[in-house]
Design a protein around this motif. Structure first.
Motif, short mmCIF file in Angstrom:
data_model
loop_
_atom_site.label_atom_id
_atom_site.label_comp_id
_atom_site.label_asym_id
_atom_site.label_seq_id
_atom_site.Cartn_x
_atom_site.Cartn_y
_atom_site.Cartn_z
N ASN A 198 0.96 -1.40 -0.46
CA ASN A 198 -0.05 -0.35 0.03
C ASN A 198 0.50 1.36 -0.08
OD1 ASN A 198 -2.19 1.75 -0.21
ND2 ASN A 198 -2.61 1.60 2.30
N MET A 199 2.24 1.39 -0.99
CA MET A 199 2.62 2.37 -0.85
C MET A 199 2.20 3.49 -1.09
SD MET A 199 5.81 1.97 0.38
CE MET A 199 6.77 2.28 -0.05
N LYS A 200 1.15 3.25 -2.47
CA LYS A 200 0.29 4.75 -3.13
C LYS A 200 -0.16 5.26 -1.99
CE LYS A 200 -2.88 5.60 -6.05
NZ LYS A 200 -3.60 4.96 -7.66
N ALA A 201 -0.71 4.94 -0.57
CA ALA A 201 -1.28 5.71 0.41
C ALA A 201 -0.75 6.12 1.43
CB ALA A 201 -2.32 4.44 1.04
N ILE A 208 9.17 7.66 -3.45
CA ILE A 208 9.75 6.30 -3.27
C ILE A 208 11.22 6.29 -3.91
CG2 ILE A 208 9.24 3.66 -3.90
CD1 ILE A 208 6.00 4.75 -3.74
N MET A 209 10.97 6.67 -4.82
CA MET A 209 12.11 6.63 -5.83
C MET A 209 13.54 7.03 -5.03
SD MET A 209 12.30 7.61 -9.73
CE MET A 209 14.10 8.96 -10.09
N TRP A 245 6.31 0.06 -10.31
CA TRP A 245 5.22 -0.70 -9.82
C TRP A 245 5.08 -0.83 -8.77
CZ3 TRP A 245 6.69 -5.13 -6.47
CH2 TRP A 245 6.46 -6.54 -6.97
N LEU A 246 5.43 -0.62 -7.51
CA LEU A 246 5.37 -0.71 -6.16
C LEU A 246 4.18 0.37 -6.01
CD1 LEU A 246 8.13 -0.14 -3.85
CD2 LEU A 246 7.11 -1.84 -4.01
N ILE A 247 4.04 1.37 -6.59
CA ILE A 247 2.91 2.38 -6.61
C ILE A 247 1.37 1.71 -7.07
CG2 ILE A 247 1.19 4.45 -7.73
CD1 ILE A 247 3.01 5.58 -5.47
#
Length: 98
Positions: free
Chosen positions: A57-60, A67-68, A94-96
């Motif tokens: 849930n990195m987008k949250a 992230i980069m 990808w993580l997003i």
């Protein structure tokens, strides 16, 4: 003498394994492949975290740029520079999506 041959054979097998395809394997170019290549050992196969924290849930939590930056610069015990700038961008995207 027999034990010496067994030790020699085992050493030869180990050395052969060390120089196998992994040394010449191409580096992945997709987000999942790059994650498995550089991140999985600490962040887990299912992003659940092992030695490192979970990356679910990195987008949250973060923007793609944040992230980069984490991937490039590192944070805490996580070293930076494990991936190239372009690879970090690919993994961030990808993580997003996860």
């Amino acid at each position: 003498m027999k034990q010496l041959w067994i030790i020699f054979a085992l050493a030869l097998l180990v050395l052969t394994g060390c120089s196998s395809e992994t040394a010449t394997a191409e580096r992945p170019t997709d987000g999942e492949g790059l994650y498995k290549f550089g991140c999985l050992s600490c962040h887990g196969e299912n992003l659940e975290g092992t030695v490192g924290p979970p990356v679910t849930n990195m987008k949250a939590k973060y923007s793609e740029e944040e992230i980069m930056k984490l991937i490039n610069d590192g944070v805490g015990m996580m070293p930076g520079g494990l991936l190239s700038e372009e690879e970090a961008k690919t993994v961030s995207k990808w993580l997003i999506e996860k």
